[in-house]
Write an enzyme that holds these catalytic residues in place. Sequence first.
Site, PDB file in Angstrom:
ATOM      1  N   HIS A  58       0.761  -1.332  -0.080  1.00 46.36           N
ATOM      2  CA  HIS A  58      -0.047  -0.050   0.037  1.00 46.36           C
ATOM      3  C   HIS A  58       0.710   1.414   0.085  1.00 46.36           C
ATOM      4  O   HIS A  58       0.309   2.409   0.404  1.00 46.36           O
ATOM      5  CB  HIS A  58      -0.843   0.025   1.186  1.00 46.36           C
ATOM      6  N   HIS A 220      -7.622  -4.242  -0.400  1.00 45.61           N
ATOM      7  CA  HIS A 220      -7.220  -5.537  -0.596  1.00 45.61           C
ATOM      8  C   HIS A 220      -7.757  -6.456  -1.582  1.00 45.61           C
ATOM      9  O   HIS A 220      -7.485  -7.706  -1.530  1.00 45.61           O
ATOM     10  CB  HIS A 220      -7.399  -6.305   0.770  1.00 45.61           C
TER      11      HIS A 220
END
Length: 335
Positions: A58, A220
């Site tokens: 991320h 995700h």
Amino acid sequence: MKKIMNTAAHFVDEMLEGILAAHPDRVKLCTGSNRVILNAHPPREGKVGIVTAGGSGHLPVFLGYVGDGMLDGCAVGNVFASPSASAMAAMIRACDQGAGVLCLYGNYNGDKLNFNMACEEVEFDDIRTRTVLVMDDVASSPPEKADKRRGVAGMVYAFKVAGAAAVKGLDLDGVAAAAQMALDNTRTMGVALSACIVPEAGKATFAIEDDEIEIGMGIHGEPGIEVRKMMTADQIAELVLEKLMNDMPLHAGDEVSIMVNGLGATPLEEQYIVYRRLHKILTDKGIKVFMPHIGEFATSMEMAGLSVTLMKLNDSLKEYLAAPASTPFYTNANK
């Protein structure tokens, strides 16, 4: 799978080695742990420590915000996986300067479980901790179940506000309250045009057609609220802003900071086209925009798409947002 890497098994560690080599003046490894990143400039004695943790994949979240005026430490997990409780405990110990440590992280079960264990462990060292969970993703649960919402890009605002409050000298309860105030006034929603590939999995996290867009996608690969045919930039901006303002009403005279966040594969040009429409809608409603953030702040590997975050401001939040900060991935120019 086509990625620029050596091996999937070494993906995270070699990424960390690269960041440490590029920014030795800003970040360093915690002694005894190769998965904990600390501010290279030790915080002053008596300052509240601020830490976070989360899976890789991320960047810049989470470790990219370790530095002056923001986070003191970050524990790093494998791609989309929580770091260990032992790494978190080591981080908390390293970041305690006698005033306690705020644990500020996303509302994900693995992170919650491991942080709880870490906080219990450091209690034996007489280290006080407080926890504030980031739950800004409006697509992940309705308002009446807001405690189930995911933490996404809005956590960057929380890091910034909490960091400024700690630098100002607030105590642990005060810093936690500032972070919670930021999050109480922050909402995020994202859209995805494509999936991403976790290196060790070697395949896409979900499937979407070339002419489709997923509304409310999780970072995700969690499903969103609906799949639509591809939309224009203006239509995306209008839809997302409507969803955000339905959840957090805004009125003429209000002031917000807005973040347009690329998820990893969306060009800045496209992000600015979306921001252009968001800014026009808000200003037409008499809502002022302060310190907009456009760029990649919380990504999902090579996922195409973006998220929009609104933080409704008051005088305190404006002060904290404008306070100086310097990290490898966030430098506040308004010094």
